[in-house]
Motif scaffolding. Structure first.
Motif, short mmCIF file in Angstrom:
data_model
loop_
_atom_site.label_atom_id
_atom_site.label_comp_id
_atom_site.label_asym_id
_atom_site.label_seq_id
_atom_site.Cartn_x
_atom_site.Cartn_y
_atom_site.Cartn_z
N LEU A 16 0.86 -1.18 0.00
CA LEU A 16 0.00 0.00 0.00
C LEU A 16 0.90 1.23 0.00
N LEU A 17 0.94 1.93 -1.12
CA LEU A 17 1.83 3.07 -1.27
C LEU A 17 1.09 4.37 -0.97
N ARG A 18 1.70 5.21 -0.19
CA ARG A 18 1.15 6.53 0.11
C ARG A 18 2.21 7.58 -0.23
N PRO A 19 2.34 7.89 -1.50
CA PRO A 19 3.43 8.77 -1.93
C PRO A 19 3.28 10.18 -1.38
N SER A 20 4.40 10.76 -1.08
CA SER A 20 4.45 12.15 -0.67
C SER A 20 5.70 12.76 -1.29
N ALA A 21 5.75 14.07 -1.32
CA ALA A 21 6.88 14.73 -1.96
C ALA A 21 7.11 16.08 -1.32
N ALA A 22 8.35 16.50 -1.30
CA ALA A 22 8.70 17.83 -0.83
C ALA A 22 8.23 18.86 -1.85
N PRO A 23 8.09 20.13 -1.45
CA PRO A 23 7.63 21.16 -2.39
C PRO A 23 8.41 21.21 -3.69
N ALA A 24 9.73 21.05 -3.63
CA ALA A 24 10.53 21.10 -4.86
C ALA A 24 10.20 19.92 -5.77
N GLN A 25 9.94 18.76 -5.17
CA GLN A 25 9.57 17.59 -5.98
C GLN A 25 8.20 17.77 -6.61
N LEU A 26 7.26 18.32 -5.84
CA LEU A 26 5.93 18.56 -6.39
C LEU A 26 5.99 19.52 -7.57
N ARG A 27 6.80 20.55 -7.45
CA ARG A 27 6.96 21.49 -8.56
C ARG A 27 7.54 20.78 -9.78
N ALA A 28 8.51 19.89 -9.54
CA ALA A 28 9.11 19.16 -10.66
C ALA A 28 8.09 18.25 -11.33
N PHE A 29 7.22 17.63 -10.56
CA PHE A 29 6.17 16.78 -11.15
C PHE A 29 5.21 17.62 -11.99
N ALA A 30 4.85 18.81 -11.50
CA ALA A 30 3.97 19.70 -12.27
C ALA A 30 4.65 20.13 -13.57
N GLU A 31 5.92 20.49 -13.49
CA GLU A 31 6.65 20.90 -14.69
C GLU A 31 6.75 19.76 -15.69
N GLN A 32 6.93 18.54 -15.18
CA GLN A 32 7.00 17.38 -16.07
C GLN A 32 5.67 17.16 -16.79
N ALA A 33 4.56 17.30 -16.06
CA ALA A 33 3.25 17.14 -16.68
C ALA A 33 3.02 18.19 -17.76
N LEU A 34 3.40 19.44 -17.48
CA LEU A 34 3.23 20.50 -18.47
C LEU A 34 4.09 20.23 -19.71
N ALA A 35 5.30 19.76 -19.49
CA ALA A 35 6.18 19.47 -20.62
C ALA A 35 5.63 18.33 -21.47
N GLU A 36 5.09 17.30 -20.84
CA GLU A 36 4.51 16.18 -21.58
C GLU A 36 3.32 16.65 -22.40
N ALA A 37 2.51 17.53 -21.83
CA ALA A 37 1.36 18.05 -22.56
C ALA A 37 1.79 18.92 -23.73
N ALA A 38 2.80 19.75 -23.51
CA ALA A 38 3.29 20.62 -24.58
C ALA A 38 3.85 19.80 -25.74
N ALA A 39 4.39 18.62 -25.41
CA ALA A 39 4.94 17.73 -26.44
C ALA A 39 3.87 16.86 -27.09
N GLY A 40 2.63 16.99 -26.64
CA GLY A 40 1.54 16.23 -27.23
C GLY A 40 1.39 14.82 -26.70
N ARG A 41 2.06 14.51 -25.59
CA ARG A 41 2.01 13.16 -25.04
C ARG A 41 1.06 13.02 -23.87
N LEU A 42 0.45 14.11 -23.42
CA LEU A 42 -0.49 14.08 -22.31
C LEU A 42 -1.60 15.07 -22.61
N ARG A 43 -2.83 14.59 -22.47
CA ARG A 43 -3.97 15.42 -22.88
C ARG A 43 -4.99 15.52 -21.76
#
Length: 305
Positions: free
Chosen positions: A245-272
């Motif tokens: 049972l995984l309960r992931p958590s992340a520090a603020p810098a990691q959360l920002r990196a995950f958001a930036e990754q999602a935006l980059a994937e969407a900009a590249a057309g790989r996430l909609r």
């Protein structure tokens, strides 16, 4: 109660920027806070709710680079103040929207894309894994189905109601079940024999039924409570069956990196992202009612421009 009304124009102080808001993100947590007073942010009504917004920086405070003016950004507001035409945040809070990505899609991805990317990172789906996504027609769920498929997994989507099931099939998902039907887990077993990863966005009994589909080496992560209650899963039973049972958590810098990754994937057309509902700012109460009815699909936005 949500009531539209005037508020003083915010002014950026030292180290701050002013954002002209075009879109505000709505979440189920915000409806719960309005109804119960409980939520992840310390705040006391009366207040302006809302946390995620997107828009254009129109002014900066002292000690902030003037060239930031005109940039398209998304940002959190610290837990309140997002349902407004203008917001002030610290200079380092906003994330610049990649070129070519529409601003409304970026806002839809700010919270949900960050969450989905973090969950997939924690679960580590591998090629050939059988991945069950509950609440798969929701904002996070629609993104999880794409990210898991991109990792090479076989995705099984579970949603509540015929409309949501039909929507998922229209989006190219063939293995879709209605978790409101009593035999939904039997349908999953017939299709795959079981699952290796469960992304639980419903909680309650649906989460427990999904847990029973996991075998040794399985992983389960909960990200939502569409049923109204979080998953109540016995840790001892999970350990006995070899389920993590995984309960992931992340520090603020990691959360920002995950958001930036999602935006980059969407900009590249790989996430909609799926924006299912839009409301004007003055209809925020109607937007909350729609989310609470469980009839919404994808992400719900307030459009200000």
């Amino acid at each position: 109660m949500l009531v539209p009304g005037p508020a003083p124009d915010p002014v950026p102080g030292p180290g701050q920027v002013l954002i002209d808001v075009a879109h505000a993100n709505l979440t189920f947590v915000e409806t719960m806070f309005r109804a119960t007073g409980f939520g992840p942010f310390p705040a006391t009504p009366p207040l302006i709710p809302g946390n995620g917004v997107g828009g254009v920086i129109t002014a900066v405070g002292a000690d902030v680079e003037p060239e930031l003016v005109g940039r398209r950004v998304v940002t959190g507001t610290g837990g309140s103040g997002g349902y407004a035409e203008r917001v002030v945040v610290d200079r380092d809070a906003p994330i610049e929207v990649p070129p070519g990505l529409p601003l409304d899609e970026a806002v839809a991805l700010l919270a949900d894309g960050r969450t989905a990317t973090m969950l997939v990172h924690a679960a580590g789906p591998r090629p050939g894994d059988r991945v069950l996504v509950e609440a798969a027609a929701g904002g996070v769920g629609t993104l999880l189905t794409q990210l898991a498929a991109a990792a090479g997994a076989r995705v099984l989507a579970a949603a509540g109601g015929t409309r949501k099931v039909a929507l998922l099939r229209e989006r190219g998902l063939d293995a879709v079940v209605d978790y409101r039907q009593p035999d939904w887990t039997d349908r999953v077993r017939t299709a795959t024999g079981g699952v290796d990863v469960v992304f639980d966005g419903v909680g309650g009994q649906v989460a427990r039924d999904a847990f029973d589909l996991l075998g040794a080496g399985g992983r389960m992560l909960s990200f939502g409570l569409a049923s109204g209650t979080w998953a109540d899963l016995p840790v001892e039973l999970a350990a006995t069956r070899g389920v993590t049972l995984l309960r992931p958590s992340a520090a603020p810098a990691q959360l920002r990196a995950f958001a930036e990754q999602a935006l980059a994937e969407a900009a590249a057309g790989r996430l909609r992202p799926l924006i299912g509902q839009r409301f004007p700012l003055e209809k925020a109460a109607d937007a909350h009612a729609a989310i609470e009815s469980r009839a919404t699909i994808g992400k719900t936005l307030l459009d200000l421009h």
